[in-house]
Scaffold this motif. Structure first.
Motif, PDB file in Angstrom:
ATOM      1  N   TYR A  37       7.106   2.501   4.875  1.00  0.00           N
ATOM      2  CA  TYR A  37       7.255   0.956   4.546  1.00  0.00           C
ATOM      3  C   TYR A  37       6.910   0.268   5.613  1.00  0.00           C
ATOM      4  CZ  TYR A  37       9.983   3.127   0.592  1.00  0.00           C
ATOM      5  OH  TYR A  37      10.549   3.792  -0.356  1.00  0.00           O
ATOM      6  N   TRP A  70       6.930  -3.820   7.298  1.00  0.00           N
ATOM      7  CA  TRP A  70       7.476  -5.458   7.287  1.00  0.00           C
ATOM      8  C   TRP A  70       7.513  -5.869   8.618  1.00  0.00           C
ATOM      9  CZ3 TRP A  70      11.029  -1.442   6.678  1.00  0.00           C
ATOM     10  CH2 TRP A  70      12.228  -1.340   7.443  1.00  0.00           C
ATOM     11  N   GLU A 107       7.990  -9.477   3.893  1.00  0.00           N
ATOM     12  CA  GLU A 107       7.148  -8.748   2.755  1.00  0.00           C
ATOM     13  C   GLU A 107       7.296  -7.207   3.005  1.00  0.00           C
ATOM     14  OE1 GLU A 107       2.680  -8.085   1.409  1.00  0.00           O
ATOM     15  OE2 GLU A 107       3.541 -10.073   0.587  1.00  0.00           O
ATOM     16  N   THR A 116       6.079  -3.042   2.197  1.00  0.00           N
ATOM     17  CA  THR A 116       5.296  -2.598   1.385  1.00  0.00           C
ATOM     18  C   THR A 116       5.607  -1.240   1.434  1.00  0.00           C
ATOM     19  OG1 THR A 116       3.760  -4.495   1.700  1.00  0.00           O
ATOM     20  CG2 THR A 116       2.866  -2.255   1.035  1.00  0.00           C
ATOM     21  N   ASN A 117       5.531  -0.768   0.203  1.00  0.00           N
ATOM     22  CA  ASN A 117       5.595   0.840   0.017  1.00  0.00           C
ATOM     23  C   ASN A 117       3.968   1.371  -0.079  1.00  0.00           C
ATOM     24  OD1 ASN A 117       5.502   3.670  -0.750  1.00  0.00           O
ATOM     25  ND2 ASN A 117       7.603   3.417  -1.942  1.00  0.00           N
ATOM     26  N   HIS A 118       3.626   1.844   1.051  1.00  0.00           N
ATOM     27  CA  HIS A 118       2.148   2.213   0.808  1.00  0.00           C
ATOM     28  C   HIS A 118       1.959   3.392  -0.028  1.00  0.00           C
ATOM     29  CE1 HIS A 118       1.030  -0.590   4.258  1.00  0.00           C
ATOM     30  NE2 HIS A 118       2.273  -0.394   4.614  1.00  0.00           N
ATOM     31  N   GLY A 144       2.729   1.359  -3.828  1.00  0.00           N
ATOM     32  CA  GLY A 144       2.088   0.055  -3.976  1.00  0.00           C
ATOM     33  C   GLY A 144       3.263  -0.948  -4.264  1.00  0.00           C
ATOM     34  N   ASP A 145       4.479  -0.311  -4.599  1.00  0.00           N
ATOM     35  CA  ASP A 145       5.488  -1.457  -4.692  1.00  0.00           C
ATOM     36  C   ASP A 145       5.553  -2.619  -3.385  1.00  0.00           C
ATOM     37  OD1 ASP A 145       5.904  -0.179  -6.892  1.00  0.00           O
ATOM     38  OD2 ASP A 145       7.688   0.723  -6.474  1.00  0.00           O
ATOM     39  N   LYS A 146       6.250  -3.594  -3.823  1.00  0.00           N
ATOM     40  CA  LYS A 146       6.476  -4.725  -2.716  1.00  0.00           C
ATOM     41  C   LYS A 146       7.827  -5.435  -2.974  1.00  0.00           C
ATOM     42  CE  LYS A 146       1.847  -5.827  -1.369  1.00  0.00           C
ATOM     43  NZ  LYS A 146       1.065  -6.925  -1.063  1.00  0.00           N
ATOM     44  N   LYS A 154       2.864  -2.593  -8.300  1.00  0.00           N
ATOM     45  CA  LYS A 154       1.511  -2.989  -7.648  1.00  0.00           C
ATOM     46  C   LYS A 154       0.862  -3.915  -8.494  1.00  0.00           C
ATOM     47  CE  LYS A 154      -0.359   1.330  -9.514  1.00  0.00           C
ATOM     48  NZ  LYS A 154      -1.148   2.511  -8.957  1.00  0.00           N
ATOM     49  N   ASN A 193      -0.809   0.146   8.050  1.00  0.00           N
ATOM     50  CA  ASN A 193      -1.441  -1.186   7.900  1.00  0.00           C
ATOM     51  C   ASN A 193      -2.875  -1.504   8.717  1.00  0.00           C
ATOM     52  OD1 ASN A 193      -0.240  -1.755  10.019  1.00  0.00           O
ATOM     53  ND2 ASN A 193       0.953  -3.365   8.955  1.00  0.00           N
TER      54      ASN A 193
END
Length: 730
Positions: free
Chosen positions: A483, A485, A509, A511-513, A516-518, A543, A707
């Motif tokens: 994750y 942020w 924000e 992000t679960n890479h 794809g959940d945010k 996502k 990221n």
């Protein structure tokens, strides 16, 4: 600058003060007679002429930058001034004024408007100083003449020595020798005269530059005083709007007294001055009593006592904090207008006895949320816990108005908490810009938490804003998830007048890479009436941007989760009730703009069906006397003999300035802080001379693996305890 380079003198004469009686229009009270003064490009008005002479009880003022005057041909006394902010002020010359006409006022306003428009680029010169100015061309010509004279002197001396060698034994050539000596002597006199003229020109130029410096300082003073007055007026306006009474400006012709002249304002702003002698005596008594307690053997560590096999940590600092009531951040910042805030040296009284590296460690106070996230099999539940952890990471900043010490380049900090199940290492990897890197890992190898923070500071007049640049990454190893942020923006309000208070705002924000959940969280700004004070709201989305869960709460208190449909229905109902609440004036959370709800008070309405994700732990009873530290923060700087023998010499627990401040020795802390800063500057100069780059020890620069953003990556091997060739930074 172009005129200066080609040798022309560029002189701006000082503006003359222009004043007299004028009628001024008002939306509420019509026309009223004032004594109006034009000075330094500012139009001010007073009730009486003696008030203007003593510069007291000013009713209002306007800077004439880009001001435009308009007249009506049908009225020879009336004119209007349109200011840079599009406000229009109407004035009328009294009909019985024989010495001043509308044309005189328009001419004076035009001159002062031109001056104010070019305020920062003009030089003020009096007629007596006009002849003292020296152009760059004159200096260059004088130096060239002196250089020519010096070359001629060198040539004559060389010829003279040559003649001596050739005619050493010929006495009959003595008259020619004497003649040559006279030529050399004359050349020497010319050289001395030319150099003397150069010296006089440089002396004149230095005097002019000193005068310019004084004038720039005066400009700085005028601008800073105007800013302070504006902030005071803004603060009073906010207070009046919240309390429901009209501001003083409405009761007095929508104008206000000069904040620096009014006696009551001077009393309210007395804390802008240096500390009084009496307060010094009181502090000295506190210092002596603290030193006495320290001499009796009060330790800064937590002892070796164990509770259920876990080391027991201290619950208070060796000495309580000093009072800041007689100090103001503004009294420092007003002298630093135009400087980069990260380079401003603040007095130690505004610090708290922690390094910024230790302040970063407070992210780990609620580590149980990470362990809880690892225990869930549902990715949404894991995201809920991660979001709660991200919110809890900034909760300790509530009421923490003390500034942490800037870490020195190469400074490190480690923390091992067996009771919380983690260990952390951090390092100051850059000084300009200041970048702090950290790496934490679970003792059971269940998570890794790492990142780098670059706090970018901005000064907004009444507030200082810190935007924490940098990516934060949490890896849940059991689920192979990562994750990322960034933290919200932190703002300290009322640095000029009023009570200091902190708010967090901006979007975060998460992000679960892997899935794809945010989770998009909105840290809401306070607003005029404080209705949104400290509120956090957001949604967890998949996502495809489908809302899976709603989150709400306050970063100072708690965070809840609820079904999105239920949350949106509550929001609609709350919006309908807003007008009723305004009419009934039930705004208890903002009845006084300077009074904020305590973080442990329950002020969040719990929507039916909500689940509690996180609640802040209550602060210790002595927190207010201990820099508003949490129980977790209270132990960050404790050290015992066993720990001191293990940690590297760069650990900030060993910083003498922080240790002195923690022990209540404020003078020693100030001296040590100054010594360390000078030592760091000297080391940087030495590296610059030798063209040697600073090498970080435990972190290296590289892209974030999730990221792609530039980040600082932990190099490993710190916990091997092989601390060789460490820099001597203390």
């Amino acid at each position: 600058m172009k005129h200066v380079l080609i040798g022309n003198k560029v002189i701006y004469k000082a503006l003359k003060r222009y004043e007299g009686p004028l009628w001024k229009s008002s939306r509420f009270f019509g026309w009223s007679l004032f004594w109006v003064v034009l000075e330094h490009g500012v139009l001010s008005w007073y009730r009486k002429q003696p008030d203007a002479a003593h510069n007291i009880y000013r009713q209002g003022c306007k800077h004439l930058t880009q001001a435009v005057c308009t007249v009506k041909s049908s009225d020879s006394c009336l004119f209007f001034i349109k200011c840079f902010d599009d406000t229009i002020h109407g004035f009328r010359v009294p009909k019985n004024s024989l010495q001043q006409s509308r044309e005189n006022w328009l001419e004076a306003i035009e001159e002062h408007s031109a001056y104010s428009t070019h305020y920062c680029s003009q030089d003020q010169m009096t007629e007596d100083e006009e002849e003292e100015a020296v152009s760059a061309v004159e200096l260059k010509e004088s130096l060239q003449k002196a250089q020519g004279c010096q070359q001629r002197l060198d040539m004559e001396i060389s010829n003279f020595l040559k003649m001596i060698k050739e005619y050493d034994m010929a006495k009959e050539m003595l008259p020619s020798f004497l003649q040559k000596v006279e030529v050399i002597s004359e050349a020497s006199r010319e050289t001395c005269a030319a150099l003397g003229n150069c010296l006089r020109l440089f002396t004149k130029q230095e005097e002019v530059r000193n005068l310019k410096l004084e004038q720039e300082q005066e400009k700085n003073k005028i601008l800073s005083e105007a800013l302070e007055a504006l902030a005071t007026e803004h603060h009073e306006l906010e207070q009046s709007l919240v309390e429901g009474s009209p501001p003083p400006s409405i009761l007095s012709e929508d104008e206000f007294y000069d904040a620096l002249s009014d006696s009551e304002s001077e009393k309210s702003l007395s804390r802008l001055e240096a500390v009084t002698a009496q307060s010094f005596e009181e502090e000295e008594e506190h210092v002596s009593s603290r030193k006495h307690r320290m001499s009796e053997g009060k330790d800064c560590g937590g002892g070796d006592a164990l509770s259920n096999g876990i080391k027991k940590h201290r619950t208070s600092l060796p000495s309580p904090m000093f009072s800041r009531n007689d100090f103001s951040i503004w009294s420092i910042l007003r002298k630093c207008i135009g400087m980069e805030l990260s380079k401003i040296t603040m007095p130690v009284i505004f610090n708290e006895p922690l390094s910024f590296l230790q302040r970063l460690t407070e992210y780990m106070e609620h580590t149980y949320l990470i362990h809880k996230a690892s225990s869930f099999s549902d990715p949404v539940e894991r995201m809920q816990c991660v979001a709660a952890f991200a919110v809890s990471a900034v909760a300790s900043q509530w009421e923490r108005t003390g500034k942490p010490f800037n870490p020195l380049l190469g400074e490190t900090y480690e923390l091992v908490r067996d009771d919380l199940g983690f260990r952390l290492i951090s390092e100051q990897v850059s000084h300009h810009p200041p970048i702090s890197a950290f790496h934490a890992e679970g003792l059971n190898n269940d998570f890794i938490f790492h990142g780098s923070i670059y706090p970018k500071l901005k000064f907004w007049g009444k507030s200082v804003e810190a935007e924490p640049k940098g990516t934060i990454t949490l890896e849940l190893l059991e689920h192979n998830e990562a994750y990322t942020w960034t933290n919200p923006t932190c703002c300290v309000h009322n640095i000029i007048v009023g009570k200091l208070w902190i708010e967090q705002y901006g979007n975060v924000e998460i992000t679960n890479h892997k899935t794809g959940d945010k989770c998009v969280l909105n840290f809401k700004p306070c607003g005029l009436f404080g209705k949104e004070l400290h509120k956090v709201e957001g949604y967890i989305q998949d996502k495809s941007k489908k809302k899976l869960c709603a989150l709400y709460g306050k970063w100072t208190e708690c965070l809840y989760s609820v079904d999105p449909a239920t949350f949106e229905a509550y929001k609609k109902n709350d919006k309908r009730n807003t007008e009723e609440k305004k009419n009934s004036k039930q705004m208890s959370s903002s009845e006084e703009s300077d009074e904020m709800p305590m973080p442990d008070s329950e002020s969040v309405f719990v929507i039916p069906g909500s689940a509690l994700l996180w609640r802040i732990a209550p602060r210790p009873p002595n927190s207010a006397q201990m820099y508003n530290f949490t129980s977790f923060a209270m132990v960050l700087n404790e050290v015992d003999r066993e720990m001191e023998s293990v940690i590297p010499k760069t650990d900030c627990r060993l910083r003498p300035d922080i240790r002195a401040m923690e022990n209540g020795e404020i003078d020693q802390a100030s001296e040590e802080k100054k010594r360390l800063e000078e030592k760091q500057r000297a080391a940087r100069k030495n590296r610059s001379k030798s063209e040697e780059d600073w090498k970080t020890r435990w972190f290296h620069q590289g892209p974030n693996p999730y990221n792609g953003a530039q980040d600082w990556i932990y190099s490993g091997s710190y916990w091997d305890r092989n601390y060789f060739n460490l820099p001597d930074i203390y």
